[in-house]
Design a protein around this motif. Structure first.
Motif, PDB file in Angstrom:
ATOM      1  N   ASP A  23      -7.596  -4.145  -7.365  1.00  0.00           N
ATOM      2  CA  ASP A  23      -7.410  -3.299  -8.560  1.00  0.00           C
ATOM      3  C   ASP A  23      -6.866  -4.117  -9.730  1.00  0.00           C
ATOM      4  OD1 ASP A  23      -8.260  -1.097  -7.180  1.00  0.00           O
ATOM      5  OD2 ASP A  23      -6.262  -0.266  -6.830  1.00  0.00           O
ATOM      6  N   ALA A  24      -5.859  -4.924  -9.427  1.00  0.00           N
ATOM      7  CA  ALA A  24      -5.215  -5.687 -10.498  1.00  0.00           C
ATOM      8  C   ALA A  24      -6.165  -6.739 -11.073  1.00  0.00           C
ATOM      9  CB  ALA A  24      -3.942  -6.347  -9.965  1.00  0.00           C
ATOM     10  N   ARG A  64       7.082  -9.524  -0.682  1.00  0.00           N
ATOM     11  CA  ARG A  64       7.336 -10.928  -0.363  1.00  0.00           C
ATOM     12  C   ARG A  64       8.819 -11.230  -0.427  1.00  0.00           C
ATOM     13  NH1 ARG A  64       1.960 -14.037  -2.451  1.00  0.00           N
ATOM     14  NH2 ARG A  64       0.512 -12.497  -1.578  1.00  0.00           N
ATOM     15  N   GLY A  84      -4.449  -3.540  -3.618  1.00  0.00           N
ATOM     16  CA  GLY A  84      -3.681  -3.687  -4.855  1.00  0.00           C
ATOM     17  C   GLY A  84      -4.153  -4.881  -5.668  1.00  0.00           C
ATOM     18  N   ARG A  85      -4.455  -5.989  -4.996  1.00  0.00           N
ATOM     19  CA  ARG A  85      -4.915  -7.178  -5.694  1.00  0.00           C
ATOM     20  C   ARG A  85      -6.253  -6.939  -6.356  1.00  0.00           C
ATOM     21  NH1 ARG A  85      -3.475 -12.337  -4.876  1.00  0.00           N
ATOM     22  NH2 ARG A  85      -1.455 -11.308  -4.948  1.00  0.00           N
ATOM     23  N   LEU A  93       3.693 -11.515  -9.015  1.00  0.00           N
ATOM     24  CA  LEU A  93       3.095 -12.669  -8.345  1.00  0.00           C
ATOM     25  C   LEU A  93       3.562 -13.976  -8.988  1.00  0.00           C
ATOM     26  CD1 LEU A  93       1.104 -13.791  -6.232  1.00  0.00           C
ATOM     27  CD2 LEU A  93      -0.719 -13.503  -7.931  1.00  0.00           C
ATOM     28  N   HIS A  96       1.654  -6.367 -11.521  1.00  0.00           N
ATOM     29  CA  HIS A  96       1.276  -7.046 -10.278  1.00  0.00           C
ATOM     30  C   HIS A  96       1.324  -8.571 -10.490  1.00  0.00           C
ATOM     31  CE1 HIS A  96      -1.392  -7.391  -6.595  1.00  0.00           C
ATOM     32  NE2 HIS A  96      -1.611  -8.556  -7.167  1.00  0.00           N
ATOM     33  N   PRO A 138      -1.325 -11.377   2.461  1.00  0.00           N
ATOM     34  CA  PRO A 138      -1.649 -10.655   3.705  1.00  0.00           C
ATOM     35  C   PRO A 138      -2.768  -9.645   3.441  1.00  0.00           C
ATOM     36  CG  PRO A 138       0.347  -9.759   2.734  1.00  0.00           C
ATOM     37  CD  PRO A 138      -0.047 -10.954   1.888  1.00  0.00           C
ATOM     38  N   MET A 139      -3.499  -9.294   4.505  1.00  0.00           N
ATOM     39  CA  MET A 139      -4.634  -8.373   4.366  1.00  0.00           C
ATOM     40  C   MET A 139      -4.260  -7.084   3.630  1.00  0.00           C
ATOM     41  SD  MET A 139      -7.677  -9.175   5.490  1.00  0.00           S
ATOM     42  CE  MET A 139      -8.563  -7.731   6.130  1.00  0.00           C
ATOM     43  N   GLY A 140      -3.066  -6.558   3.927  1.00  0.00           N
ATOM     44  CA  GLY A 140      -2.658  -5.283   3.336  1.00  0.00           C
ATOM     45  C   GLY A 140      -2.538  -5.322   1.829  1.00  0.00           C
ATOM     46  N   GLY A 141      -2.485  -6.548   1.257  1.00  0.00           N
ATOM     47  CA  GLY A 141      -2.355  -6.651  -0.190  1.00  0.00           C
ATOM     48  C   GLY A 141      -3.670  -6.569  -0.929  1.00  0.00           C
ATOM     49  N   HIS A 182      -1.011  -2.747 -12.948  1.00  0.00           N
ATOM     50  CA  HIS A 182      -1.876  -3.872 -12.586  1.00  0.00           C
ATOM     51  C   HIS A 182      -1.405  -5.162 -13.257  1.00  0.00           C
ATOM     52  CE1 HIS A 182      -5.308  -0.760 -11.847  1.00  0.00           C
ATOM     53  NE2 HIS A 182      -4.415  -0.758 -10.897  1.00  0.00           N
ATOM     54  N   PHE A 236       4.160  -7.016   8.641  1.00  0.00           N
ATOM     55  CA  PHE A 236       3.670  -8.326   8.175  1.00  0.00           C
ATOM     56  C   PHE A 236       2.240  -8.268   7.653  1.00  0.00           C
ATOM     57  CE2 PHE A 236       7.320 -10.180  10.374  1.00  0.00           C
ATOM     58  CZ  PHE A 236       7.674 -11.160   9.469  1.00  0.00           C
ATOM     59  N   ASN A 237       1.559  -7.162   7.891  1.00  0.00           N
ATOM     60  CA  ASN A 237       0.247  -6.992   7.277  1.00  0.00           C
ATOM     61  C   ASN A 237       0.395  -6.630   5.801  1.00  0.00           C
ATOM     62  OD1 ASN A 237      -2.606  -6.857   7.324  1.00  0.00           O
ATOM     63  ND2 ASN A 237      -2.481  -4.616   7.388  1.00  0.00           N
ATOM     64  N   GLN A 238       1.612  -6.299   5.406  1.00  0.00           N
ATOM     65  CA  GLN A 238       1.853  -5.921   4.013  1.00  0.00           C
ATOM     66  C   GLN A 238       2.991  -6.727   3.417  1.00  0.00           C
ATOM     67  OE1 GLN A 238       1.460  -1.897   2.706  1.00  0.00           O
ATOM     68  NE2 GLN A 238       1.073  -1.166   4.770  1.00  0.00           N
ATOM     69  N   GLY A 239       3.107  -7.981   3.847  1.00  0.00           N
ATOM     70  CA  GLY A 239       4.172  -8.783   3.274  1.00  0.00           C
ATOM     71  C   GLY A 239       4.302 -10.147   3.924  1.00  0.00           C
ATOM     72  N   ARG A 240       5.221 -10.961   3.402  1.00  0.00           N
ATOM     73  CA  ARG A 240       5.411 -12.333   3.846  1.00  0.00           C
ATOM     74  C   ARG A 240       6.897 -12.700   3.855  1.00  0.00           C
ATOM     75  NH1 ARG A 240       1.541 -16.390   3.250  1.00  0.00           N
ATOM     76  NH2 ARG A 240       3.323 -17.748   2.919  1.00  0.00           N
ATOM     77  N   GLY A 284       2.461  -2.889  -1.613  1.00  0.00           N
ATOM     78  CA  GLY A 284       1.495  -3.181  -0.558  1.00  0.00           C
ATOM     79  C   GLY A 284       1.552  -4.611  -0.068  1.00  0.00           C
ATOM     80  N   ASP A 285       2.390  -5.418  -0.678  1.00  0.00           N
ATOM     81  CA  ASP A 285       2.408  -6.855  -0.375  1.00  0.00           C
ATOM     82  C   ASP A 285       3.792  -7.391  -0.772  1.00  0.00           C
ATOM     83  OD1 ASP A 285       1.956  -9.550  -0.064  1.00  0.00           O
ATOM     84  OD2 ASP A 285       0.338  -9.690  -1.542  1.00  0.00           O
ATOM     85  N   THR A 332      -8.678  -5.064 -13.433  1.00  0.00           N
ATOM     86  CA  THR A 332      -8.089  -4.760 -14.743  1.00  0.00           C
ATOM     87  C   THR A 332      -7.950  -6.034 -15.573  1.00  0.00           C
ATOM     88  OG1 THR A 332      -6.896  -2.821 -13.933  1.00  0.00           O
ATOM     89  CG2 THR A 332      -6.023  -3.876 -15.906  1.00  0.00           C
ATOM     90  N   LEU A 344      -4.330 -17.816 -10.486  1.00  0.00           N
ATOM     91  CA  LEU A 344      -3.252 -17.658  -9.509  1.00  0.00           C
ATOM     92  C   LEU A 344      -3.609 -16.589  -8.479  1.00  0.00           C
ATOM     93  CD1 LEU A 344      -0.363 -18.363  -8.570  1.00  0.00           C
ATOM     94  CD2 LEU A 344       0.487 -16.657 -10.195  1.00  0.00           C
TER      95      LEU A 344
END
Lengths: 493, 493
Positions: free
Chosen positions: A43-44, B243, A40-41, B24, B20, A34-37, B17, B222-226, B240-241, A47, A24
């Motif tokens: 890192d996650a 939604r 965090g992604r 998602l 996260h 989005p790029m800003g994520g 993590h 919007f660089n940190q979300g949707r 950081g993301d 792990t 997923l």
């Protein structure tokens, strides 16, 4: 008593639940995030990869597998146990810290690559790729120390269990010696054939609608999957929720549609894997070569055939508001033209792209090639294999693929193995169903899918690759079927 | 030496993590996942929830926290340690098997509910909800045994740490006695005021464009979300993301836009949480009441005000190709009308929906109400509080909300706590910035966000709720500010 086996089965089901999120996360990163994520992604994901690795290398696991081997198991359970052991041994070879470091480096590299490729930014990309390559070499070194294989062979083994570079070299030698003259013969023949030029623009919404209709025609179950857009098309997700992607161009609809058909082949394999073994190692697809054989069967054996194009021409015309003749589309879809981009290549020149990458990967792993020298190596190879100059064009050269950004060396040969398996499967299928073109022309697509389901999809990883191919076709991998297919389709032989 | 603290910090980063992927998975299920993916997702989510629970209840954790308490920590580290301890104690209360069972039941219930609600299928929904409720009661029983609180208080404590049913009853008593006559006064006043009827249809693409413009106006990054679509609007993802989702109707654009503004308030809180504490317990939002105070500040204090509507009227008209006057939209957005649906309710009648749910939750938990009797309880409550008959209309009655399907009892009071905090924050903010309507009218939105960032967002969970509100406003929660706000806006007092 099958106590140990049942404990193992529960453990591997748990692993598959964590892999669900890995799939997923991959899909989301490529399609939605989005790029800003990305920090965090990444890192996650690191792990998560470390945790999965920890589960695959649990200290009690090999002992329990050994215990289970003396339990009274069915043949399917025994096959599952064999695959568990293989996964476990593959994982034990690499320290968890390295797995996490590589996952993190790969995600950072891939994420930056999405922008860098657009900007032809080789100098920005190079240090990221060097970082990933160093970690891949470290990984291969660990595997080599444990298995006694060469570093590159240990990478091949991840995607195509049992395959060795030496075997590939022998098989590929046939293509290397046959293809140049074959390509030239075809180019000469096609030079006098008509081919239309696509003009105007093609609405992307309409292209997507065609894609969905083709997926339905090819038996894709939209209740168990999706179609989206990503910069590099792929088939991801999990068997109950298969997510494929494509990319659209307004000036050319052919690539997006062929891409969708290709990924639908992958998707049907995933959707057709044995339900009773879902989440278990033996329920997984057999290998990447076999996976590619299904996508290439759909893309090349089915979709690029004249009767299939006749079948879909009305769908294309209706949605695009055009009036293409089937013959024009056949010519378009079977046009051979040496080009820069692997994923856009026709099936005849495609193996040349793989030969180049195979040579580069081996050299990157045995240390005879550095990342810094990769662009020159690439240019020389493209010149030699396809007569194309790529100097300075990194985005359409060695920066075009996602695989190396993810540290996935050893994967590329699977594409050409897939093309060979696909051709071999077709000739085997024809012994029962009759000529494939005739079967398609009679609208008997369901019989084609049923054959593939019976001989490939429903068997998951119950057999090893060679046994699977032998059971389906009566012989081991034989590259002559691909040559025969190409000569038949392109030279009428 | 802060050895124990650093070990704990790493451990809680790992937990974040895994969370996260939980975020998602939730978002994807509501926005992207095909129905066929639900079984695999629910299995995977249950395993993940169990794993996170295992990490929060690791046997060594409380000892390490006790060790860290005697280490030389900064005030921020000490606050983080306090939040770690709270999370750990919250989790230890509930056995891991129960967490997994509840997660699985909740996902199955919610997933089926998506269809069942459409079909008004109470008899299909009832056994699923009974299953979830039984597990919630079991959970609350475990928490009660450990803390000495009542079962329902332990559920409140999950969303609004420190809040008790008795406190809420006192605070809500003010609303219960004030609202009926206040609503009647407003209805009488508005009866003679003009209100336009929306006619024709409103293109959903255009509505979405307006939504994105409003989000940008409100400082969403919007660089940190949707922004996406789901059947029940929510704000998910990670800081950081972020939604957020909404739902569109072709015959009415007002609800979707107000929903987007509401969720943008949540989103800015998340995007504004302290970066240095990201992934740590003290870096999380303070409570659900404080979270709702931010969304309701955006929705009610800002967006339903006359000068804000004057600001956005041109955006609405340009995208919809209409010519609404700002006054007409103000009347539309401040129209008070008792109705069936909580999320569509105006801010005056909204607390009545919460009073009903608060009463129902308490009764479901103390055993005086069964799931089977819930529809009758609902009808009686709606009749008494808002004078509306809901007999037989389950989809717009007790099946309208997602919360109970997910086993989230104790959450609803947060909405009205949020409305009270939002009003209180506004009056406090006005001491520095001057009247809010004037600040908006002068286009000084950035100052409003800076005030909220300084007093709420950037503080995460560094203080407890009461301290945070006292520091921001000079006093503890006081329901009179909400009443004052409503009288001011709707009766001109």
């Amino acid at each position: 008593m099958t106590t140990s086996y049942l404990k193992l089965k529960g453990h591997f089901a748990q692993i598959s639940h964590f892999e669900h999120f890995s799939a997923l996360g991959d899909w989301d990163q490529a399609t939605m995030m989005p790029m800003g994520g990305s920090e965090g992604r990444s890192d996650a994901m690191a792990t998560l990869a470390g945790h999965i690795h920890g589960l695959r290398t649990a200290p009690w696991l090999l002992d329990e597998i050994n215990n289970a081997e003396s339990e009274p198991l069915t043949a399917r359970e025994r096959a599952n146990l064999r695959e568990m052991k293989y996964q476990c041994q593959q994982s034990i070879a690499v320290p968890q810290a390295l797995v996490e470091a590589k996952t993190k480096a790969a995600y950072q590299c891939e994420n930056a690559w999405r922008e860098q490729r657009k900007n032809n930014d080789w100098s920005g990309f190079k240090p990221n790729l060097e970082n990933v390559m160093a970690l891949v070499r470290e990984e291969a070194g660990h595997r080599a120390a444990l298995t006694g294989l060469s570093p590159y062979d240990t990478l091949l083994d991840k995607f195509e269990p049992g395959m060795r570079a030496a075997t590939l070299e022998t098989t590929f030698a046939g293509l290397r010696s046959t293809l140049p003259s074959l390509i030239q013969q075809i180019l000469n023949k096609q030079a006098s054939e008509p081919v239309i030029q696509l003009d105007g623009t093609f609405d992307i919404g309409a292209q997507e609608k065609i894609g969905r209709e083709l997926m339905t025609l090819l038996g894709f179950d939209f209740n168990q999957g999706r179609l989206d857009v990503s910069s590099h098309p792929f088939c991801g997700g999990v068997p109950g929720d298969v997510r494929l992607t494509t990319r659209y161009r307004e000036d050319d609809f052919t690539g997006a549609l062929l891409g969708i058909i290709h990924e639908t082949g992958h998707a049907r394999y995933e959707q057709g894997l044995p339900l009773a073994l879902r989440g278990q190692p033996a329920g997984l697809a057999r290998s990447m070569g076999i996976h590619e054989s299904q996508s290439l069967f759909f893309e090349m054996q089915l979709a690029a055939s004249k009767p299939f194009i006749e079948l879909i021409t009305p769908i294309i015309n209706r949605n695009l508001g055009r009036d293409f003749s089937a013959d024009a589309l056949v010519n378009l879809y079977t046009r051979v033209k040496p080009g820069l981009i692997r994923v856009d290549a026709d099936e005849v020149t495609y193996p040349c792209h793989i030969l180049l990458r195979f040579d580069a990967e081996k050299a990157l792993m045995d240390g005879s090639l550095t990342v810094a020298d990769l662009p020159d190596f690439w240019s020389a190879g493209m010149q030699e294999l396809l007569g194309i100059n790529t100097d300075g064009d990194y985005r359409n050269g060695c920066m075009q693929d996602i695989h190396w950004t993810l540290g996935e060396l050893g994967y590329f040969p699977s594409y050409t193995l897939g093309a060979m398996y696909a051709a071999q499967l077709r000739f085997a299928m024809e012994k029962t169903l009759g000529p494939l073109e005739q079967t398609i022309g009679q609208g008997r697509l369901a019989e084609v899918f049923a054959w593939l389901e019976q001989h490939i999809w429903s068997l998951g990883s119950l057999m090893d690759t060679d046994s699977l191919i032998k059971a389906a076709t009566g012989e081991s991998l034989n590259f002559h079927y691909l040559e025969q297919h190409l000569r038949q389709r392109y030279l009428g032989e």
